[in-house]
Design an enzyme around this catalytic site. Structure first.
Site, PDB file in Angstrom:
ATOM      1  N   ASP A  11      -1.125  -7.666  21.920  1.00  0.00           N
ATOM      2  CA  ASP A  11       0.091  -8.596  21.176  1.00  0.00           C
ATOM      3  C   ASP A  11       0.379  -9.615  22.302  1.00  0.00           C
ATOM      4  OD1 ASP A  11      -0.123  -6.470  19.370  1.00  0.00           O
ATOM      5  OD2 ASP A  11       1.504  -5.438  20.342  1.00  0.00           O
ATOM      6  N   HIS A  37       6.839   1.946  25.805  1.00  0.00           N
ATOM      7  CA  HIS A  37       5.965   1.430  24.658  1.00  0.00           C
ATOM      8  C   HIS A  37       6.884   0.244  24.241  1.00  0.00           C
ATOM      9  CE1 HIS A  37       8.559   4.805  22.989  1.00  0.00           C
ATOM     10  NE2 HIS A  37       8.381   4.112  21.745  1.00  0.00           N
ATOM     11  N   GLY A  41       4.831   4.195  13.351  1.00  0.00           N
ATOM     12  CA  GLY A  41       4.569   4.597  12.128  1.00  0.00           C
ATOM     13  C   GLY A  41       5.863   4.840  11.430  1.00  0.00           C
ATOM     14  N   ASN A  68      10.294  -3.560   8.639  1.00  0.00           N
ATOM     15  CA  ASN A  68      10.180  -2.982  10.065  1.00  0.00           C
ATOM     16  C   ASN A  68      10.570  -4.115  11.097  1.00  0.00           C
ATOM     17  OD1 ASN A  68       9.948  -1.152  11.861  1.00  0.00           O
ATOM     18  ND2 ASN A  68       7.486  -1.091  11.674  1.00  0.00           N
ATOM     19  N   SER A 100       6.062  -5.520   9.788  1.00  0.00           N
ATOM     20  CA  SER A 100       5.044  -4.783   9.947  1.00  0.00           C
ATOM     21  C   SER A 100       4.911  -3.985   8.909  1.00  0.00           C
ATOM     22  CB  SER A 100       4.599  -4.105  11.358  1.00  0.00           C
ATOM     23  OG  SER A 100       3.798  -3.228  11.221  1.00  0.00           O
ATOM     24  N   GLU A 108       1.124  -7.635   9.631  1.00  0.00           N
ATOM     25  CA  GLU A 108       2.074  -7.455  10.828  1.00  0.00           C
ATOM     26  C   GLU A 108       1.857  -8.869  11.703  1.00  0.00           C
ATOM     27  OE1 GLU A 108       1.386  -3.894  12.611  1.00  0.00           O
ATOM     28  OE2 GLU A 108      -0.468  -4.419  13.427  1.00  0.00           O
TER      29      GLU A 108
END
Length: 331
Positions: A33, A88, A111, A151, A171, A217
């Protein structure tokens, strides 16, 4: 089990980024990304990683790994996202306005749409400068399972013709959203104006708590000529050799849309024109950003390197435009 395996693959992918030992690297470097900006002749690249990974380069080829943006997890993020521990921080977005650099970033439970977008600012990106200090402004947007069918990850800041800031993000679930921000970028502008600018068909039988099968996304909006171009990524990242990521695009006359592809299909109805997809050398490519440096446009993204069992690497390609004004990757 499918979501668990995907999550494990993503964790492995991020660990490969976080444990990179070389401080200098020529050519392909680990990245997920990626976004980029230039200050005083130096390119700075930010990407997903522990504390937000940061690299610098004079030529976009030889890269030096800098210290992460955050040495410790932002307190607000630990409180907002259960299990978050600074290992993360996803999908940053970098821009410059009004004398400061603005870095949006994502924290999330993989998720799930237990997610937030935060903002940090700095007067300079040069770590050697006495003015170098990241100031975290905390949460800008939050998505909540059971409340939101979107999201709050993968932010991208874009400004309209009047210079007003809008944030694209999203996303899976119901796709890519666009919302206007306050001028200081720290909150959603009032009255709130939420828009869906791109989406893919989703199985209506799926529960709201699941990401679902509408795999879209990584929005990035780039102004070129008389159009705003909305780039997104379709299909699946983070699966090594099984990654199916590819980049799609549509365009609009106004930042709020409607965005349409080359055939005239609306992006909010599942449309999109292919920009680049995987091949025998790269299993999947996606989550791109676009920039103009010295009158040349560049497509910045990550790909899953087939020569290294699908590890994510930074890729930078020149971007051309055909006679109808659609982007094509230079050969």
């Amino acid at each position: 089990m499918k979501n668990l395996l995907t999550a494990l693959a993503f964790v492995l992918c991020i660990s490969q980024l976080a444990t990179a030992q070389d401080t200098k690297s020529k050519g392909l470097i680990p990245a997920h990304d990626p976004v980029m900006i230039r200050q005083d002749g130096t390119y700075y690249m930010f990407c997903t990683g522990t504390g937000i990974a940061m690299w610098s380069s004079k030529d976009m080829q030889t890269w030096k790994q800098e210290k992460p943006v955050f040495a410790a997890a932002p307190t607000w993020a630990v409180q907002a996202v259960p299990g978050f521990r600074n290992n993360h921080i996803w999908a940053p977005d970098i821009s410059f306005a009004n004398g400061q650099y603005n870095l949006f970033y994502s924290v999330s439970a993989f998720g799930k749409n237990t997610s937030c977008i935060g903002l940090a600012t700095n007067k300079t990106l040069n770590p050697a400068s006495p003015d170098y200090k990241w100031v975290d402004h905390g949460k800008v947007i939050q998505s909540v399972p059971g409340r939101d069918m979107w999201n709050a990850i993968d932010p991208n800041l874009v400004r309209d013709e009047a210079g007003k800031p809008w944030l694209a993000f999203g996303s899976f679930w119901n796709g890519i959203k666009l919302v206007k921000l306050q001028d200081d970028l720290t909150k959603v502008a009032q009255p709130e104006q939420w828009r869906t600018v791109a989406s893919r068909p989703r199985d209506p039988k799926l529960t709201d708590s699941l990401a679902g099968d509408a795999a879209i996304e990584g929005p990035f909006i780039f102004k070129k000529g008389g159009y705003y171009y909305l780039f997104t990524s379709f299909d699946y990242c983070c699966r090594g050799p099984q990654s199916t990521y590819k980049m799609m695009v549509g365009r609009a006359k106004n930042v709020t849309g409607p965005y349409v592809d080359r055939s005239g299909a609306g992006l909010e109805q599942g449309g999109g024109t292919l920009v680049l997809q995987g091949d025998s050398n790269w299993y999947g490519v996606g989550h791109n950003s676009v920039y103009t440096f010295d009158n040349t446009d560049y497509l910045v993204f990550h790909g899953y390197d087939a020569a290294e069992k699908g590890r994510p690497k930074l890729r930078i390609e020149k971007l051309n435009w055909d006679k109808e004004g659609w982007p094509i990757v230079a050969k």
